[in-house]
Scaffold this motif. Sequence first.
Motif, PDB file in Angstrom:
ATOM      1  N   GLU A  88      37.849  39.435  50.721  1.00  0.00           N
ATOM      2  CA  GLU A  88      36.200  39.094  50.780  1.00  0.00           C
ATOM      3  C   GLU A  88      35.231  40.222  50.658  1.00  0.00           C
ATOM      4  OE1 GLU A  88      37.019  34.974  53.424  1.00  0.00           O
ATOM      5  OE2 GLU A  88      36.811  36.925  54.551  1.00  0.00           O
ATOM      6  N   THR A  89      35.806  41.158  51.104  1.00  0.00           N
ATOM      7  CA  THR A  89      34.955  42.533  50.961  1.00  0.00           C
ATOM      8  C   THR A  89      35.102  43.007  49.752  1.00  0.00           C
ATOM      9  OG1 THR A  89      35.544  43.225  53.446  1.00  0.00           O
ATOM     10  CG2 THR A  89      34.996  45.051  51.826  1.00  0.00           C
ATOM     11  N   ALA A  90      36.309  42.788  49.018  1.00  0.00           N
ATOM     12  CA  ALA A  90      36.328  43.463  47.776  1.00  0.00           C
ATOM     13  C   ALA A  90      35.548  42.852  46.625  1.00  0.00           C
ATOM     14  CB  ALA A  90      37.877  43.264  47.395  1.00  0.00           C
ATOM     15  N   ARG A  91      35.462  41.648  46.666  1.00  0.00           N
ATOM     16  CA  ARG A  91      34.643  40.822  45.682  1.00  0.00           C
ATOM     17  C   ARG A  91      33.055  40.732  45.726  1.00  0.00           C
ATOM     18  NH1 ARG A  91      37.351  35.533  48.093  1.00  0.00           N
ATOM     19  NH2 ARG A  91      35.854  34.553  49.280  1.00  0.00           N
ATOM     20  N   ARG A  92      32.517  41.505  46.812  1.00  0.00           N
ATOM     21  CA  ARG A  92      31.270  41.563  46.808  1.00  0.00           C
ATOM     22  C   ARG A  92      30.445  42.059  45.763  1.00  0.00           C
ATOM     23  NH1 ARG A  92      31.464  44.028  52.858  1.00  0.00           N
ATOM     24  NH2 ARG A  92      31.950  42.419  53.871  1.00  0.00           N
ATOM     25  N   GLY A  93      29.489  41.359  44.959  1.00  0.00           N
ATOM     26  CA  GLY A  93      28.938  41.873  43.948  1.00  0.00           C
ATOM     27  C   GLY A  93      27.528  42.864  44.640  1.00  0.00           C
ATOM     28  N   TRP A  94      27.165  43.514  43.578  1.00  0.00           N
ATOM     29  CA  TRP A  94      25.844  44.443  43.947  1.00  0.00           C
ATOM     30  C   TRP A  94      24.955  44.648  42.776  1.00  0.00           C
ATOM     31  CZ3 TRP A  94      30.414  46.118  41.859  1.00  0.00           C
ATOM     32  CH2 TRP A  94      30.427  47.021  40.841  1.00  0.00           C
ATOM     33  N   GLY A  95      23.976  44.782  43.027  1.00  0.00           N
ATOM     34  CA  GLY A  95      22.841  44.757  42.021  1.00  0.00           C
ATOM     35  C   GLY A  95      22.877  43.577  40.749  1.00  0.00           C
ATOM     36  N   ARG A  96      23.303  43.963  39.575  1.00  0.00           N
ATOM     37  CA  ARG A  96      23.336  42.996  38.777  1.00  0.00           C
ATOM     38  C   ARG A  96      24.764  42.760  38.166  1.00  0.00           C
ATOM     39  NH1 ARG A  96      18.844  41.302  35.804  1.00  0.00           N
ATOM     40  NH2 ARG A  96      16.883  41.966  36.571  1.00  0.00           N
ATOM     41  N   VAL A  97      25.894  42.964  39.012  1.00  0.00           N
ATOM     42  CA  VAL A  97      27.186  42.915  38.765  1.00  0.00           C
ATOM     43  C   VAL A  97      27.653  41.895  39.712  1.00  0.00           C
ATOM     44  CG1 VAL A  97      29.258  44.290  38.489  1.00  0.00           C
ATOM     45  CG2 VAL A  97      27.111  45.154  38.072  1.00  0.00           C
ATOM     46  N   ALA A  98      28.764  40.996  39.203  1.00  0.00           N
ATOM     47  CA  ALA A  98      29.475  40.046  40.244  1.00  0.00           C
ATOM     48  C   ALA A  98      30.908  40.479  39.497  1.00  0.00           C
ATOM     49  CB  ALA A  98      29.111  38.554  39.960  1.00  0.00           C
ATOM     50  N   ILE A  99      31.970  40.103  40.673  1.00  0.00           N
ATOM     51  CA  ILE A  99      33.292  40.231  40.767  1.00  0.00           C
ATOM     52  C   ILE A  99      33.998  38.934  40.621  1.00  0.00           C
ATOM     53  CG2 ILE A  99      35.393  41.350  41.545  1.00  0.00           C
ATOM     54  CD1 ILE A  99      33.464  43.406  42.867  1.00  0.00           C
ATOM     55  N   ALA A 100      35.087  38.513  39.593  1.00  0.00           N
ATOM     56  CA  ALA A 100      35.898  37.729  39.534  1.00  0.00           C
ATOM     57  C   ALA A 100      37.319  37.902  39.567  1.00  0.00           C
ATOM     58  CB  ALA A 100      35.311  36.548  38.244  1.00  0.00           C
ATOM     59  N   ASN A 101      38.097  37.278  38.896  1.00  0.00           N
ATOM     60  CA  ASN A 101      39.501  37.299  38.698  1.00  0.00           C
ATOM     61  C   ASN A 101      40.184  36.879  39.711  1.00  0.00           C
ATOM     62  OD1 ASN A 101      42.264  38.973  38.747  1.00  0.00           O
ATOM     63  ND2 ASN A 101      41.482  39.285  36.693  1.00  0.00           N
ATOM     64  N   ALA A 102      41.610  36.489  39.506  1.00  0.00           N
ATOM     65  CA  ALA A 102      42.474  35.956  40.721  1.00  0.00           C
ATOM     66  C   ALA A 102      42.637  36.956  41.766  1.00  0.00           C
ATOM     67  CB  ALA A 102      43.868  35.693  40.063  1.00  0.00           C
ATOM     68  N   TYR A 125      51.394  39.221  38.978  1.00  0.00           N
ATOM     69  CA  TYR A 125      50.900  38.440  39.992  1.00  0.00           C
ATOM     70  C   TYR A 125      49.722  39.266  40.697  1.00  0.00           C
ATOM     71  CZ  TYR A 125      54.773  35.358  39.746  1.00  0.00           C
ATOM     72  OH  TYR A 125      55.698  34.326  39.213  1.00  0.00           O
ATOM     73  N   ALA A 126      48.638  38.681  41.241  1.00  0.00           N
ATOM     74  CA  ALA A 126      47.715  39.026  42.046  1.00  0.00           C
ATOM     75  C   ALA A 126      48.488  38.989  43.528  1.00  0.00           C
ATOM     76  CB  ALA A 126      46.478  38.104  42.298  1.00  0.00           C
TER      77      ALA A 126
END
Length: 660
Positions: free
Chosen positions: A599-613, A579-580
């Motif tokens: 909210e801090t953890a999922r910040r994308g940067w450059g050409r990268v984005a972050i998903a997942n539960a 479980y998340a």
Amino acid sequence: MPFPNIQRRDLLHGAAALALAGRALPTQAQTAPEEGPTTDHPSRRTGLQGQTDNARAHAHAWRDHPEALRDAVVERDPEVEDLVVVGAGISGLAGAWLYRQHAGRPVRILLLDALDDLGGHARRNEFLSRSGRRLVGYGGSQSLDSPSLFSPAVQQLLRDVGIDLSRFQREFFDQDWSRRHGLLRHGRLFTADQWPGLQGADRLVCPEPNEPAAAWLARTPLSPAAQAMLAALYASDTPRNPLPHLHTPSARRAALAGMTYDQFLCRHWGADEEVLRLLRGETRAYFGVGTEATTALDAWAGGLPGFAGLDLGEGPDRRQSPSGRQLMLSQDPYIFHFPDGNAGVARALVRGLIPGCLPGQTMDSLADGVLDMAALDRPEQPVRLRLRATAVGLRHLGPPDRAEQVAVRYVDGQGRLREVRARQVLLACWHRVIARLSDELPAAQRRALDDQVKVPLLYANVLLSNWRAFARAGLHGFTPVGGFWDEASLDFAVRMGSLAPPEHPDEPILLHLAKVVVPGDGRPARTQAAEGRAQLLGWSFEHLETQIRQTLQSALGGFGFDHASDIEAITVNRWAHGYAYEYMRPWDRYWPDGPLPCETARRGWGRVAIANADAGAYAYAHSAIDQATRAVQELLPRARLPAAHVVPGPAWPSPGGRKP
């Protein structure tokens, strides 16, 4: 509201040498050891599955010996992809689907996943009984929970991949099956090793439907004082107010938010350890910890006893965990279940992404179809899914804010270090993996990513040649009170394609056992999850098999069950990272006002984005889809994706909400 049955794994080989009820346990020739025998499809393997030692070997070697990868020869993939997706669970598959749908042009997409099957935690287990009957069960993510609360983004994606939720209610889920077969009771198993008062004889207590608590408690080994206390807790006709000094619903809710359920029972009911032991496991399946670490406010949402005499008002409370709020808001029946759980959703997504890998276009064919594993990664396809591929590094080819490409390194199924380049990357893997993938991340974001200490789980599927013992006992499942397993229950009654629940006790059936692996010692939830994972990784398949056989024999032996002849096969799905982690009081004082680590953890940067539960700190399939939607919108800022819920938990209702 009753607790839903949320059920929201590879070490040693060799024969079991223990004895049970005068018989030797079967050798590995009868039930398979780690990862089971080699077959042409991972869903058909028995033994220990899920996050096996083999599946995590490359990631742990990279974690423990990064210098080895620095010196390794790197083989470069020839193509430059438009998108590389790291993680082929529901979030990664949904992200690939949405990216292709909204890119506005033909694109090439490569998905990488360390496991041997797609879907991540949404894993399919298949069995062939000696009777010739084929059975399919869920080995991980169980059901679509509370679809009336889903965001427009989730609703639209499910429709787009051919999932019609109304069909579960109209035709797929046989809601009358248990009643039709007289399986109306849920038992509680007390074993002599846990309850010395039994004097060596295990006891299964089976309350009748609507039986007064005092009546069935009298059949338990609990002391008279504990029985009386529990009867008072369960009483609804003459409920007691345990907080008479608090005069408003708001004040009472605030007090409940500041204490665990165990503290509520001890301080305000005078409960002793016996009472706590009976109830302690009731919250694990939904909140990832027992009542010793779950707030009383969340326990109230989960329908635990002791609150009938309190006027707590209506609707959810913002201080409840996301799951607690969902329990308060949802009015959906718990029936949105494919035969293989949410693997059905993963299969619908991959069928849409890679036509030809799974036959048919209907929901029925999702249940019946055989996935062509070879078709997942053919070079001529615009979308490819590469299994047994562990990502171990990521870097932009230049400054992230100006780079045109991103390089992703991974170890393939043959142990070779490879590199693939892409114009954009979607990281749909665990946050703690992302924290170690790239040195481009700031320290604060790494700390926030490391905050996601996932809850470890075990999900076992046991193929029974018959369910005569359950029919004789009138049981659909039971809870081992203080035992190794948290719960055992017969499979969901789902009719889809050629799959259907059995109609006679002589026919084979699947039995599911689940365990949330936490110590239950009252420490913070993250600490319990980390310690539980270390414990889980030390258990061999033989140990887990022994626990299954002992539990079933103890509960059902008196009704004619014989583990040696009635068990045909066992698959144990190990999710060391399950479980998340959800934010909850009393451990997360910043909840719900923030700032939230996710909210801090999922910040994308450059050409990268972050998903997942993990990015939503919310362990549900619909959260995984919502986070994929948010991440793809970041990658394609000009696209117009449907609205997603990205704050942990369901969207807030209109004023007043719904009754619990």
